[in-house]
Design a protein around this motif. Structure first.
Motif, PDB file in Angstrom:
ATOM      1  N   ALA A 132       0.830  -1.205   0.000  1.00 27.28           N
ATOM      2  CA  ALA A 132       0.000   0.000   0.000  1.00 27.28           C
ATOM      3  C   ALA A 132       0.863   1.252   0.000  1.00 27.28           C
ATOM      4  O   ALA A 132       0.549   2.249  -0.669  1.00 27.28           O
ATOM      5  N   ARG A 133       1.964   1.209   0.734  1.00 30.02           N
ATOM      6  CA  ARG A 133       2.872   2.353   0.765  1.00 30.02           C
ATOM      7  C   ARG A 133       3.552   2.554  -0.582  1.00 30.02           C
ATOM      8  O   ARG A 133       3.711   3.687  -1.057  1.00 30.02           O
ATOM      9  N   LEU A 134       3.956   1.454  -1.198  1.00 33.77           N
ATOM     10  CA  LEU A 134       4.571   1.548  -2.518  1.00 33.77           C
ATOM     11  C   LEU A 134       3.566   2.055  -3.549  1.00 33.77           C
ATOM     12  O   LEU A 134       3.914   2.814  -4.457  1.00 33.77           O
ATOM     13  N   ARG A 138       3.773   5.323  -5.972  1.00 37.44           N
ATOM     14  CA  ARG A 138       3.665   5.163  -7.429  1.00 37.44           C
ATOM     15  C   ARG A 138       2.510   5.964  -8.022  1.00 37.44           C
ATOM     16  O   ARG A 138       2.617   6.519  -9.119  1.00 37.44           O
ATOM     17  N   THR A 139       1.363   6.035  -7.301  1.00 37.38           N
ATOM     18  CA  THR A 139       0.159   6.625  -7.894  1.00 37.38           C
ATOM     19  C   THR A 139      -0.391   7.834  -7.129  1.00 37.38           C
ATOM     20  O   THR A 139      -1.183   8.591  -7.688  1.00 37.38           O
ATOM     21  N   GLY A 140      -0.032   7.971  -5.869  1.00 36.71           N
ATOM     22  CA  GLY A 140      -0.601   9.030  -5.048  1.00 36.71           C
ATOM     23  C   GLY A 140      -1.852   8.616  -4.312  1.00 36.71           C
ATOM     24  O   GLY A 140      -2.381   9.377  -3.501  1.00 36.71           O
ATOM     25  N   LEU A 141      -2.363   7.409  -4.563  1.00 41.25           N
ATOM     26  CA  LEU A 141      -3.568   6.946  -3.882  1.00 41.25           C
ATOM     27  C   LEU A 141      -3.264   6.598  -2.428  1.00 41.25           C
ATOM     28  O   LEU A 141      -2.367   5.811  -2.150  1.00 41.25           O
ATOM     29  N   ARG A 142      -4.041   7.145  -1.513  1.00 41.80           N
ATOM     30  CA  ARG A 142      -3.853   6.880  -0.082  1.00 41.80           C
ATOM     31  C   ARG A 142      -4.738   5.704   0.346  1.00 41.80           C
ATOM     32  O   ARG A 142      -5.664   5.852   1.140  1.00 41.80           O
ATOM     33  N   LEU A 143      -4.444   4.546  -0.167  1.00 40.31           N
ATOM     34  CA  LEU A 143      -5.189   3.351   0.191  1.00 40.31           C
ATOM     35  C   LEU A 143      -4.484   2.628   1.335  1.00 40.31           C
ATOM     36  O   LEU A 143      -3.260   2.657   1.445  1.00 40.31           O
ATOM     37  N   ARG A 144      -5.291   1.955   2.151  1.00 40.26           N
ATOM     38  CA  ARG A 144      -4.728   1.220   3.283  1.00 40.26           C
ATOM     39  C   ARG A 144      -4.796  -0.283   3.086  1.00 40.26           C
ATOM     40  O   ARG A 144      -4.305  -1.046   3.915  1.00 40.26           O
ATOM     41  N   ASP A 145      -5.392  -0.715   2.003  1.00 41.99           N
ATOM     42  CA  ASP A 145      -5.528  -2.141   1.734  1.00 41.99           C
ATOM     43  C   ASP A 145      -5.604  -2.364   0.236  1.00 41.99           C
ATOM     44  O   ASP A 145      -6.042  -1.481  -0.517  1.00 41.99           O
ATOM     45  N   LEU A 146      -5.185  -3.542  -0.188  1.00 41.66           N
ATOM     46  CA  LEU A 146      -5.279  -3.927  -1.599  1.00 41.66           C
ATOM     47  C   LEU A 146      -6.120  -5.197  -1.703  1.00 41.66           C
ATOM     48  O   LEU A 146      -5.784  -6.125  -2.418  1.00 41.66           O
TER      49      LEU A 146
END
Length: 245
Positions: A132-134, A138-146
């Motif tokens: 999620a940090r990577l 890479r994209t700027g998305l602040r996601l906490r899960d994939l």
């Protein structure tokens, strides 16, 4: 919902006979369950048919191969994805579909919130957090899960031209959606102890392989597919609440 849409739920399946009755009983009325059998030997395909699901056979092993076979087999306006191991309730996808149908988001992702001991092993959680940090870098998305639970319009998904057929498929979907300017929303979903042992994150080796597959996706250039804009021509400037850039 602002419009009436048809919905298919893609359920990648490899030896999930124990979980199938619970999962299929929770598919919302009027939606079609697409169980993609990826080489099961426990009678999963036959059981799914007997429970009213449409079964798609994908002989090429791999999570991405199964998911994409389901996407190609779908004829619905909106396609959802959900694991077939009873770790997540597909009935919760109604909110995902409502957001997509109303034009509030182009891709809705489920952020897994563990319920019960052993629902999400520490090594799998650590690998997910690192990715999620990577992804944010890479994209700027602040996601906490994939996580694998998600929904989007079928035409838009096909336009992303997804090519990964292994564990990197869910991440490649998010990366290419971000590159195409999709509005990505993340919502919390309960994550239950799965039925049986995970084929991907049940072991350190499986987790490492998944992380390696996904790292390759993140290393791909941000060229984007030929036509990755969401159906309807929307090209939002960033992600929506819950996944803001």
């Amino acid at each position: 919902m602002s419009e009436t849409v048809t919905v298919d739920v893609v359920l990648p399946c490899l030896n999930e006979a124990e979980a199938l009755p619970w999962v299929l009983a929770r598919i919302p009325d009027g939606w079609r369950a697409l169980v993609v059998d990826n080489g099961s030997t426990d009678g999963s395909a036959e059981l799914a048919r007997s429970l009213g699901a449409t079964v798609v056979t994908e002989s090429r092993r791999g999570f991405g191969a199964a998911c994409h076979a389901g996407l190609l087999a779908s004829e619905a306006d909106v396609v959802c994805f959900c694991d077939c191991d009873a770790s997540m309730d597909p009935g919760l996808l109604t909110g995902f579909v409502a957001a997509v149908a109303a034009g509030e988001a182009d891709l809705v992702l489920g952020r897994r919130r563990p319920r019960g001991r052993g629902a999400w092993p520490a090594h799998a959680r650590a690998g997910n957090l690192a990715l999620a940090r990577l992804l944010r870098r890479r994209t700027g998305l602040r996601l906490r899960d994939l996580g694998p639970m998600r929904a989007a319009r079928r035409e838009g998904l096909l336009g992303l031209d997804l090519s990964d057929r292994r564990s990197g498929y869910p991440l490649q979907m998010v990366v290419r959606a971000a590159d195409a300017g999709w509005r990505v929303r993340e919502v919390d979903v309960p994550y239950l102890p799965r039925s049986g042992k995970s084929k991907v994150t049940g072991t350190w080796r499986g987790t490492w392989q998944a992380v390696r597959d996904m790292s390759r996706v993140l290393a791909q250039p941000a060229d984007g597919p030929a036509d990755g804009s969401p159906a309807g021509g929307r090209t939002g400037a960033g992600a929506s609440s819950g996944g803001a850039r």
